[in-house]
Write a protein that holds these residues in place. Sequence first.
Motif, short mmCIF file in Angstrom:
data_model
loop_
_atom_site.label_atom_id
_atom_site.label_comp_id
_atom_site.label_asym_id
_atom_site.label_seq_id
_atom_site.Cartn_x
_atom_site.Cartn_y
_atom_site.Cartn_z
N LEU A 130 -34.94 5.16 -63.52
CA LEU A 130 -34.28 3.98 -64.10
C LEU A 130 -34.03 2.92 -63.03
CD1 LEU A 130 -31.65 5.72 -66.43
CD2 LEU A 130 -33.65 4.42 -67.18
N ARG A 131 -35.09 2.42 -62.46
CA ARG A 131 -34.99 1.52 -61.31
C ARG A 131 -34.13 0.30 -61.59
NH1 ARG A 131 -40.46 -0.15 -58.40
NH2 ARG A 131 -40.27 2.06 -57.85
N ASP A 132 -34.26 -0.31 -62.78
CA ASP A 132 -33.58 -1.58 -63.06
C ASP A 132 -32.37 -1.43 -63.97
OD1 ASP A 132 -35.53 -3.03 -61.60
OD2 ASP A 132 -36.91 -2.88 -63.30
N ASP A 133 -31.89 -0.21 -64.16
CA ASP A 133 -30.75 0.03 -65.04
C ASP A 133 -29.45 -0.16 -64.26
OD1 ASP A 133 -29.87 1.35 -67.78
OD2 ASP A 133 -28.72 2.33 -66.19
N GLN A 134 -28.54 -0.99 -64.78
CA GLN A 134 -27.30 -1.31 -64.07
C GLN A 134 -26.38 -0.10 -63.93
OE1 GLN A 134 -25.46 -4.73 -65.87
NE2 GLN A 134 -26.91 -6.17 -64.97
N VAL A 135 -26.28 0.71 -64.98
CA VAL A 135 -25.42 1.90 -64.93
C VAL A 135 -25.96 2.89 -63.90
CG1 VAL A 135 -24.61 3.91 -66.21
CG2 VAL A 135 -24.53 1.65 -67.27
N ALA A 136 -27.26 3.14 -63.94
CA ALA A 136 -27.87 4.06 -62.97
C ALA A 136 -27.67 3.55 -61.55
CB ALA A 136 -29.35 4.24 -63.28
N SER A 137 -27.76 2.24 -61.37
CA SER A 137 -27.57 1.65 -60.03
C SER A 137 -26.14 1.86 -59.55
CB SER A 137 -27.89 0.15 -60.07
OG SER A 137 -29.26 -0.05 -60.34
N LYS A 138 -25.17 1.72 -60.45
CA LYS A 138 -23.78 1.92 -60.06
C LYS A 138 -23.52 3.39 -59.70
CE LYS A 138 -19.02 0.87 -61.41
NZ LYS A 138 -18.15 0.18 -62.39
N ILE A 139 -24.09 4.30 -60.48
CA ILE A 139 -23.96 5.73 -60.16
C ILE A 139 -24.53 6.00 -58.77
CG2 ILE A 139 -24.70 8.06 -60.78
CD1 ILE A 139 -24.80 7.07 -63.72
N ALA A 140 -25.71 5.45 -58.51
CA ALA A 140 -26.36 5.66 -57.21
C ALA A 140 -25.54 5.07 -56.07
CB ALA A 140 -27.76 5.06 -57.23
N ASP A 141 -24.94 3.88 -56.29
CA ASP A 141 -24.08 3.27 -55.26
C ASP A 141 -22.87 4.16 -54.98
OD1 ASP A 141 -25.71 1.09 -54.99
OD2 ASP A 141 -24.53 -0.23 -56.29
N PHE A 142 -22.25 4.66 -56.03
CA PHE A 142 -21.10 5.55 -55.87
C PHE A 142 -21.50 6.83 -55.12
CE2 PHE A 142 -17.91 4.28 -59.45
CZ PHE A 142 -17.79 3.02 -58.88
N ALA A 143 -22.66 7.38 -55.48
CA ALA A 143 -23.12 8.61 -54.82
C ALA A 143 -23.36 8.38 -53.33
CB ALA A 143 -24.39 9.11 -55.50
N ARG A 144 -23.98 7.26 -53.01
CA ARG A 144 -24.23 6.95 -51.60
C ARG A 144 -22.91 6.78 -50.85
NH1 ARG A 144 -28.42 5.31 -48.48
NH2 ARG A 144 -27.85 4.26 -46.55
N ASP A 145 -21.96 6.14 -51.49
CA ASP A 145 -20.66 5.87 -50.86
C ASP A 145 -19.96 7.17 -50.46
OD1 ASP A 145 -18.66 3.98 -50.04
OD2 ASP A 145 -17.46 4.61 -51.75
N THR A 146 -20.04 8.17 -51.32
CA THR A 146 -19.37 9.44 -51.01
C THR A 146 -20.22 10.33 -50.11
OG1 THR A 146 -20.19 10.40 -53.09
CG2 THR A 146 -18.00 9.43 -53.12
N ASP A 147 -21.54 10.31 -50.30
CA ASP A 147 -22.40 11.21 -49.53
C ASP A 147 -22.58 10.75 -48.09
OD1 ASP A 147 -23.55 13.67 -50.68
OD2 ASP A 147 -25.37 13.03 -49.65
N PHE A 148 -22.63 9.43 -47.89
CA PHE A 148 -22.79 8.88 -46.54
C PHE A 148 -21.45 8.45 -45.94
CE2 PHE A 148 -27.07 8.78 -48.11
CZ PHE A 148 -27.87 8.93 -47.00
N ARG A 149 -20.38 8.73 -46.67
CA ARG A 149 -19.02 8.50 -46.20
C ARG A 149 -18.77 7.05 -45.78
NH1 ARG A 149 -17.09 13.97 -42.94
NH2 ARG A 149 -17.60 15.42 -44.60
N THR A 150 -19.29 6.11 -46.56
CA THR A 150 -19.02 4.71 -46.28
C THR A 150 -17.68 4.27 -46.86
OG1 THR A 150 -20.38 4.15 -48.22
CG2 THR A 150 -21.43 4.02 -46.06
N ASP A 151 -17.17 5.00 -47.85
CA ASP A 151 -15.81 4.82 -48.38
C ASP A 151 -15.50 3.38 -48.77
OD1 ASP A 151 -15.28 7.55 -47.98
OD2 ASP A 151 -14.72 7.19 -45.89
N GLN A 152 -16.39 2.79 -49.54
CA GLN A 152 -16.18 1.42 -50.00
C GLN A 152 -15.63 1.35 -51.42
OE1 GLN A 152 -20.01 -0.43 -49.47
NE2 GLN A 152 -19.76 -0.66 -47.26
N HIS A 153 -15.75 2.42 -52.18
CA HIS A 153 -15.36 2.41 -53.58
C HIS A 153 -14.33 3.51 -53.85
CE1 HIS A 153 -18.67 -0.33 -54.39
NE2 HIS A 153 -19.50 0.52 -53.80
N LYS A 154 -13.09 3.12 -54.10
CA LYS A 154 -12.05 4.10 -54.39
C LYS A 154 -12.40 4.91 -55.64
CE LYS A 154 -7.13 4.81 -55.15
NZ LYS A 154 -7.37 5.73 -56.28
N GLN A 155 -12.98 4.26 -56.62
CA GLN A 155 -13.34 4.95 -57.86
C GLN A 155 -14.34 6.08 -57.59
OE1 GLN A 155 -15.09 2.46 -60.96
NE2 GLN A 155 -13.81 3.48 -62.47
#
Length: 316
Positions: A130-155
């Motif tokens: 789902l390359r261009d899907d907004q929901v999938a993109s947000k899930i992926a951003d959240f996953a990266r934030d927690t997995d790479f410990r960038t801690d940008q999204h409290k949610q």
Amino acid sequence: MIVSLTHEHDLDGLGSQAIIQRYFTLKAEIQSGEINYFFADYTDFVEKIKSILKKESVPSQLIISDMGFNDSFKEVFPLFGEAKSKGCTICWFDHHIVDPSIKGEIKNLISIYINDPKRCAAEIVKEHYLRDDQVASKIADFARDTDFRTDQHKQASDIQSIIGFNRGAQNDQNKHEIVRLLSLGDFDNPWFTEQLSILNKWLEEESASSLNRSIVLPVEFFGDVIVSWAKIGGGRITRILKQKYTNAKAFIGIDTRNNDIIIYSDFINCREFARNFDGGGHNERAGFKYSPIFKRTNILNDAFIETIKENILKQA
């Protein structure tokens, strides 16, 4: 029937599965009940694969995400070949470091194998399905934030905490609910708020316990290794310890709910360290098992301590 098997411990695993669920729902390619979702970690991956593939009838598709690799996984390679010969399409999306020879072997056994350490698994899954899907993109951003410990999204951090709270097969129903809500893009559902209210007190108590129990293990020619345990994820324990022991060189957290162990360090190759215990993971963070960890309640086994020190020095 389609089967999705993902890493149960974190948002990257469940997020990957949510994107997969969203893809099949949007494409309307399946009927209700035709896709099954399973959760695993490196300690029971082989068992889960056997339960899925060691049957007379194999699924039409098996999609594996965010599982990493350790040497015990080679046991299921013949099952991959047999399942493929029976018409099962096997896809594996990952970002953990894997030896090039193993990557080549897996690619020859299954239909699709994508492994990119520079992206988290959910990002890889999103790009594939789902390359261009907004929901999938947000899930992926959240996953990266927690997995790479960038801690940008409290949610994202909150959802990761909920996933950690629901580890274990007894909580699979809640993990299914997390996947379902993420797949719908329902990130603000009251269910998440209810879960947070339940787990906050538990997190405070167990986090405090992990600090109170922390043990400093001086390792000659290396530095201090801090070890602790609690009924929370080992990764969370290592982060708590790192905040207090800022000069230590390595941190080990033991989740006493299932005796999973996480090591975190910027000074050794944690993946190679964990491989000595048939574990695996990333260079700076990896997981493994050891038995027995304790000789009695809250007293570490001397052999465990010495083995940790010996293997730290091998990597230092």
